[in-house]
Design an enzyme around this catalytic site. Structure first.
Site, PDB file in Angstrom:
ATOM      1  N   VAL A   1      85.174  68.105  62.530  1.00 30.62           N
ATOM      2  CA  VAL A   1      85.868  66.862  62.215  1.00 30.62           C
ATOM      3  C   VAL A   1      86.162  66.140  63.521  1.00 30.62           C
ATOM      4  CG1 VAL A   1      86.940  67.542  60.033  1.00 30.62           C
ATOM      5  CG2 VAL A   1      88.097  68.053  62.182  1.00 30.62           C
ATOM      6  N   SER A   2      86.023  64.821  63.499  1.00 27.23           N
ATOM      7  CA  SER A   2      86.428  64.028  64.649  1.00 27.23           C
ATOM      8  C   SER A   2      87.909  63.722  64.476  1.00 27.23           C
ATOM      9  CB  SER A   2      85.616  62.731  64.730  1.00 27.23           C
ATOM     10  OG  SER A   2      85.934  61.886  63.645  1.00 27.23           O
ATOM     11  N   THR A   3      88.526  63.186  65.502  1.00 24.87           N
ATOM     12  CA  THR A   3      89.962  62.904  65.440  1.00 24.87           C
ATOM     13  C   THR A   3      90.297  61.950  64.306  1.00 24.87           C
ATOM     14  OG1 THR A   3      90.112  63.217  67.831  1.00 24.87           O
ATOM     15  CG2 THR A   3      91.929  62.070  66.767  1.00 24.87           C
TER      16      THR A   3
ATOM     17  N   GLN B   1      90.025  63.600  60.886  1.00 21.93           N
ATOM     18  CA  GLN B   1      91.140  64.509  60.634  1.00 21.93           C
ATOM     19  C   GLN B   1      92.324  63.757  60.036  1.00 21.93           C
ATOM     20  OE1 GLN B   1      91.299  66.462  64.621  1.00 21.93           O
ATOM     21  NE2 GLN B   1      91.960  68.192  63.427  1.00 21.93           N
TER      22      GLN B   1
END
Length: 259
Positions: free
Chosen positions: A21-23, A26
């Protein structure tokens, strides 16, 4: 390859669950870590395989392969510890077509590792399946490029109004998530002022660095100053005077001038 035995029966396939997951994702998209874990675990159980390990890259971009968990999984593949990789969606593996095809053709296929996606149905052992993956990876890269363009456009808009558009702040400034401007670093700002003062007196780069170090000033990383670091400060005079430049755009900055 080291499959575990199944009570005298055929060996049980060892599967690695890869999650990324990327920030931004998320924060609230459908690609949450919890969702990916649950779906992948169910898929592995349905196939009668055994979960060897969950490889989780949190806050990692899909535009690069230098991700800690991904590299660990590739090491385990090379050691023959897993015979299958299960992902939620192909773009979790990579958002770049070249990297996706490298992983499939030069890693998975060469190591006889099966790739399974929860969201897409394909067979990596057939030319048709690989062609399908190629098309899916093209769309993943197009989406990544579109995201990059949107981010770049937003950053340029911030820069036009003198706001902080991202990147590592120069010494003398810090940044905080959600803040629209750089913040003056009162601990490091005196070193910046001293650099310009000494340069105005005609001191050379080495002499300025020696003076900073003798007075106990340190870089952002807590190290001693070098002539190169002094030169970088001098080249950013406009920033320290209150102007902000990003991608060819220069505007009156929202940050506080420190010289």
């Amino acid at each position: 390859m080291s499959n575990k035995s199944n009570a005298g029966g055929p060996p049980v396939m060892q599967a690695g669950a890869y999650i990324r997951v990327s920030t931004d994702e998320q924060a609230g998209s459908g690609y949450s870590i919890r969702l990916q874990r649950e779906r992948i675990a169910a898929q592995i159980a349905a196939k009668g395989w055994e979960l060897f390990k969950v490889y989780e890259d949190s806050g990692q971009s899909g535009g690069k392969l230098e991700r800690p968990a991904l590299q660990e999984m590739l090491d385990d593949i090379g050691a023959g510890k897993i015979q299958a990789v299960v992902i939620y969606k192909l773009d979790r593996l990579s958002r770049k077509q070249r990297d996706t095809m490298y992983l499939i053709e030069d890693v998975f296929l060469k190591q006889d590792v099966e790739l399974v996606s929860i969201s897409e149905s394909f067979d990596t052992s057939s030319s048709t399946g690989r062609a399908m993956i190629g098309m899916l990876s093209v769309f993943a890269q197009l989406e990544r490029d579109a995201i990059t363009e949107r981010l770049s456009g937003g950053r340029k808009q911030k820069a036009k109004s003198g706001g902080y558009a991202g990147g590592g702040p120069a010494i003398g400034y810090t940044s905080e998530r959600g803040k629209k401007a750089l913040l003056a670093d009162d601990e490091k700002a005196p070193a910046v002022r001293l650099v310009f003062a000494l340069s105005g007196e005609g001191l050379k780069l080495r002499e300025i660095a020696d003076k900073l170090n003798a007075e106990g000033h340190t870089t952002k990383q807590g190290a001693q100053f070098t002539p190169t670091q002094v030169m970088r400060i001098l080249k950013r005079r406009e920033l320290y005077e209150g102007l902000y430049t990003y991608s060819g755009i220069t505007a009156g900055g929202r940050h506080r001038a420190i010289i």
